[in-house]
Design a protein around this motif. Structure first.
Motif, short mmCIF file in Angstrom:
data_model
loop_
_atom_site.label_atom_id
_atom_site.label_comp_id
_atom_site.label_asym_id
_atom_site.label_seq_id
_atom_site.Cartn_x
_atom_site.Cartn_y
_atom_site.Cartn_z
N GLY A 47 0.79 -1.23 0.00
CA GLY A 47 0.00 0.00 0.00
C GLY A 47 0.81 1.28 0.00
O GLY A 47 0.26 2.37 -0.02
N GLY A 48 2.13 1.18 0.03
CA GLY A 48 2.98 2.37 -0.01
C GLY A 48 2.67 3.36 1.09
O GLY A 48 2.39 2.99 2.22
N ARG A 49 2.70 4.63 0.75
CA ARG A 49 2.44 5.68 1.73
C ARG A 49 0.95 5.85 2.03
O ARG A 49 0.57 6.57 2.93
CB ARG A 49 3.01 7.00 1.23
CG ARG A 49 4.51 7.02 1.23
CD ARG A 49 5.06 8.41 0.89
NE ARG A 49 6.50 8.39 0.93
CZ ARG A 49 7.26 8.34 -0.14
NH1 ARG A 49 6.73 8.29 -1.35
NH2 ARG A 49 8.57 8.31 -0.03
N LEU A 50 0.10 5.20 1.24
CA LEU A 50 -1.34 5.38 1.39
C LEU A 50 -1.97 4.47 2.43
O LEU A 50 -3.08 4.72 2.88
CB LEU A 50 -2.04 5.17 0.04
CG LEU A 50 -1.58 6.10 -1.07
CD1 LEU A 50 -2.28 5.74 -2.37
CD2 LEU A 50 -1.84 7.55 -0.71
N GLU A 51 -1.29 3.40 2.81
CA GLU A 51 -1.85 2.44 3.75
C GLU A 51 -0.97 2.35 5.00
O GLU A 51 0.25 2.38 4.91
CB GLU A 51 -1.90 1.05 3.11
CG GLU A 51 -2.78 0.95 1.89
CD GLU A 51 -4.26 1.00 2.22
OE1 GLU A 51 -4.64 0.56 3.32
OE2 GLU A 51 -5.02 1.51 1.39
N LYS A 52 -1.63 2.20 6.14
CA LYS A 52 -0.87 1.98 7.38
C LYS A 52 -0.09 0.69 7.23
O LYS A 52 -0.62 -0.33 6.83
CB LYS A 52 -1.82 1.89 8.56
CG LYS A 52 -1.12 1.77 9.88
CD LYS A 52 -2.07 1.83 11.03
CE LYS A 52 -1.25 1.75 12.31
NZ LYS A 52 -2.02 2.14 13.45
N GLY A 53 1.19 0.73 7.55
CA GLY A 53 2.05 -0.44 7.39
C GLY A 53 2.65 -0.55 6.01
O GLY A 53 3.44 -1.44 5.73
N GLY A 54 2.30 0.37 5.11
CA GLY A 54 2.85 0.35 3.75
C GLY A 54 4.29 0.84 3.72
O GLY A 54 4.75 1.52 4.63
N LEU A 55 4.98 0.47 2.67
CA LEU A 55 6.41 0.79 2.54
C LEU A 55 6.71 1.41 1.19
O LEU A 55 6.06 1.09 0.19
CB LEU A 55 7.26 -0.48 2.63
CG LEU A 55 7.11 -1.38 3.83
CD1 LEU A 55 7.88 -2.67 3.60
CD2 LEU A 55 7.60 -0.68 5.07
N ILE A 56 7.73 2.25 1.16
CA ILE A 56 8.37 2.67 -0.08
C ILE A 56 9.80 2.17 0.01
O ILE A 56 10.53 2.54 0.93
CB ILE A 56 8.35 4.20 -0.28
CG1 ILE A 56 6.92 4.73 -0.29
CG2 ILE A 56 9.10 4.59 -1.54
CD1 ILE A 56 6.08 4.27 -1.46
N ILE A 57 10.17 1.30 -0.90
CA ILE A 57 11.52 0.73 -0.92
C ILE A 57 12.33 1.50 -1.96
O ILE A 57 11.89 1.68 -3.10
CB ILE A 57 11.48 -0.77 -1.28
CG1 ILE A 57 10.56 -1.53 -0.32
CG2 ILE A 57 12.88 -1.36 -1.29
CD1 ILE A 57 10.94 -1.42 1.13
N ASP A 58 13.53 1.95 -1.57
CA ASP A 58 14.34 2.76 -2.49
C ASP A 58 14.67 2.02 -3.78
O ASP A 58 14.48 2.56 -4.87
CB ASP A 58 15.63 3.23 -1.80
CG ASP A 58 15.36 4.19 -0.66
OD1 ASP A 58 14.29 4.84 -0.64
OD2 ASP A 58 16.21 4.28 0.24
#
Length: 124
Positions: A47-58
């Motif tokens: 879910g990236g930045r939109l979901e709690k627990g989401g991640l953005i991986i570099d």
């Protein structure tokens, strides 16, 4: 830290990341990796930045398919206290559950000797 001469002082206009992330990106391209073929920059997971627990991986790799790299800036990842450190550990655990090894590279190391530290991360 002694910055290598070929490292820029700022990121190019329009680049949506930090200077150390830009340096890793340029290093990967010089090493023959192809963006959107061999790796994806700023990959959204869970879910990236939109979901709690989401991640953005570099950097998430398709070759090797079980590798991801995050660049750890001193201010955000080390000086912001235990919550950020816990979030980084959680990200590593989330990806490990999918069979992906998340390698952290310190931003200072990237600016000191990018090729060495990127190669070390790729050898995981």
């Amino acid at each position: 830290m002694v910055r290598q001469q070929n490292i820029p002082d700022t990121v190019p206009m329009g680049f949506l990341g930090s200077l150390p992330e830009f340096v890793v990106l340029q290093t990967l391209l010089r090493m023959g990796f192809r963006e959107d073929v061999d790796f994806v920059y700023q990959s959204s997971r869970f879910g990236g930045r939109l979901e709690k627990g989401g991640l953005i991986i570099d950097f998430t790799f398709s070759r090797p398919p079980d590798l991801a790299i995050n660049v750890q800036g001193e201010y955000y990842h080390h000086e912001q206290g235990p919550n950020v450190v816990a979030k980084d550990k959680y990200a590593r655990a989330q990806l490990a559950g999918q069979g992906i090894m998340l390698i952290f590279i310190d931003a200072e190391d990237v600016l000191d000797d990018p090729e060495r530290h990127v190669r070390d991360a790729l050898r995981y």
